[in-house]
Write a protein that holds these residues in place. Sequence first.
Motif, PDB file in Angstrom:
ATOM      1  N   ASP A 264      -6.545   0.994  20.987  1.00 15.34           N
ATOM      2  CA  ASP A 264      -7.432   0.283  21.838  1.00 15.34           C
ATOM      3  C   ASP A 264      -7.361   0.858  23.389  1.00 15.34           C
ATOM      4  O   ASP A 264      -8.474   1.006  23.989  1.00 15.34           O
ATOM      5  N   ASP A 265      -5.924   0.624  23.630  1.00  9.69           N
ATOM      6  CA  ASP A 265      -5.669   1.165  25.344  1.00  9.69           C
ATOM      7  C   ASP A 265      -6.405   2.584  25.453  1.00  9.69           C
ATOM      8  O   ASP A 265      -6.974   2.830  26.596  1.00  9.69           O
ATOM      9  N   LEU A 266      -6.025   3.540  24.648  1.00  7.48           N
ATOM     10  CA  LEU A 266      -6.519   4.850  24.679  1.00  7.48           C
ATOM     11  C   LEU A 266      -7.868   4.956  24.644  1.00  7.48           C
ATOM     12  O   LEU A 266      -8.831   5.649  25.384  1.00  7.48           O
ATOM     13  N   ASP A 267      -8.706   4.457  23.711  1.00  2.77           N
ATOM     14  CA  ASP A 267      -9.980   4.040  23.920  1.00  2.77           C
ATOM     15  C   ASP A 267     -10.578   3.773  24.930  1.00  2.77           C
ATOM     16  O   ASP A 267     -11.623   4.239  25.544  1.00  2.77           O
ATOM     17  N   MET A 268     -10.090   2.803  25.723  1.00  5.36           N
ATOM     18  CA  MET A 268     -10.531   2.164  26.950  1.00  5.36           C
ATOM     19  C   MET A 268     -10.405   3.058  28.092  1.00  5.36           C
ATOM     20  O   MET A 268     -11.326   3.269  28.737  1.00  5.36           O
ATOM     21  N   PHE A 269      -9.317   4.001  28.077  1.00  8.15           N
ATOM     22  CA  PHE A 269      -9.352   5.053  28.971  1.00  8.15           C
ATOM     23  C   PHE A 269     -10.150   5.958  28.975  1.00  8.15           C
ATOM     24  O   PHE A 269     -10.851   6.312  29.859  1.00  8.15           O
TER      25      PHE A 269
END
Length: 523
Positions: A264-269
């Motif tokens: 999820d953190d990678l998607d937000m980035f």
Amino acid sequence: MCDHLPITRLPMQVPRTQLLGRGLAVWHGRRRAGEEESLEMEASSVWSGLNSGVVLSLIAVLWTVVWQNLHHLQLQQTFGRRMSRHARRLTAMVDPYLSLTFAEYDGGRMRRSDAYEEIKAYLGGTCSRDARHLRAEGGKDANKLVLSMADREEVSDDFQGARVWWLAYSMSPPRTDGFPWWGAAAQEDRRFYQLFFLERHRELVLGTYLPRVRQMGRDAMLQNRQRKLFTNLSTSHWSHVVFEHPKTFATLAMDPVKKKEIMDDLDMFKNGKEYHARVGKAWKRGYLLYGPPGTGKSAMIAAMANYLDYDIYDIELTSVHSNSDLRKLFIGTKSKSIIVIEDIDCSLDLSGARKNKETAAEEDNKDGSSPASDKQAEKTKKADTSSKVTLSGLLNFIDGLWSACGSERLIVFTTNHVEKLDPALIRRGRMDKHIEMSYCGYEAFKFLAETYLGVVSHELFDVIRELLQEVNMTPADVAENLTLKSVDDVAHSCLTSLVRELQEAKKRMASQGNGEGEQGETQ
């Protein structure tokens, strides 16, 4: 009548001596008069010469003053520009073609030009059919080649009734004998694309044709893109191979909740371009992966690259000579990439230990040291001078002004000993997300058992759960025990092997604990 002749009186006869004296006097007079006349002529010539010299000197001084004033008024440049303007008009009458050159690198040799790469991709896809000499590279498809124009090759292209010509050529780089640390990048030929078109098509080419070429080039690059793994074989130059690591989050042994949090953190980035622009931050993010060896830090990086479809730049800090070389490497990276420094606690002395070592060495020298220790100190000093990258240089690399040169990049550090790193290096804002890669837990074991053996439950699962709570074993060791090593291996035999390995590890831990207890009692 008789004519009477006049009576002429004959002068009295003059003595010869008197006549001679008179002649001498006349000669001397004439001589004196000639000398005076010659003296007057010489004086007149000298005076006229002096007057000419003075006049010439005055003319030179006046010309110098006038020329300086003309120089200040830039009349010379004005005349030169007028002459050049007329020459250009004459040239335009003879040759009505304009040219536009695209270099492979922008800013000297620091950064590769995006426009050059886009034109290269466009010409390889649309104009290669007309070229006689081509370059071939491997494409995304193993059976497909990516073509580009060879040196001195020229092709034509038609657009809305206008015909243009593209020429590919290269030039040898300037000599860099005094700067051998520039590396292979300075020794490579400099490549260019040159575009020729008629002057009446200027607006069409610059306003419509070239933007279309760049867009089509970007589309072709995306279609033929191969993800790459870069490394710095020299001080400031990247070399690469095709990145084909198969690890994904689907095959990564990790607690599912923690894995989803990272994804999820990678998607937000990846989707955060507008967010970073709104808050005024460079579009980058730092990850710190820490944990014992074998816990999957490198596998995590490969999974992140495959998930985001990014390239990887693996920096070997010990091969970087200085902070400026590190900056050149950083500028040479592209967007949509992961910049990795593995085992950063071992790559460079960034925690002040070097200063402590030097202080200790100085104290040893004061106390008196052996020749062997002197040799060792000299060897250590030479090793320290091989790389002069400092903590300040590394901080500027990840969080300074140069860190904004580019976008959509992850910076990942890995370490086995996070406590050894300088707090300034891993604070939030530099290493934004800290991910602990710990020993294998029960959830990670169940994932590995299903992946490697295809089983979701077994009678030995409860035994393994209890042992994993008592024994520290890395996911790499667990996976090795679950790997089928012969045609006779089955799930039960592999799980039995894992239980046996865990029990032996438990015994070793117990024996080490007993040994430490006995040693404490003896002391």
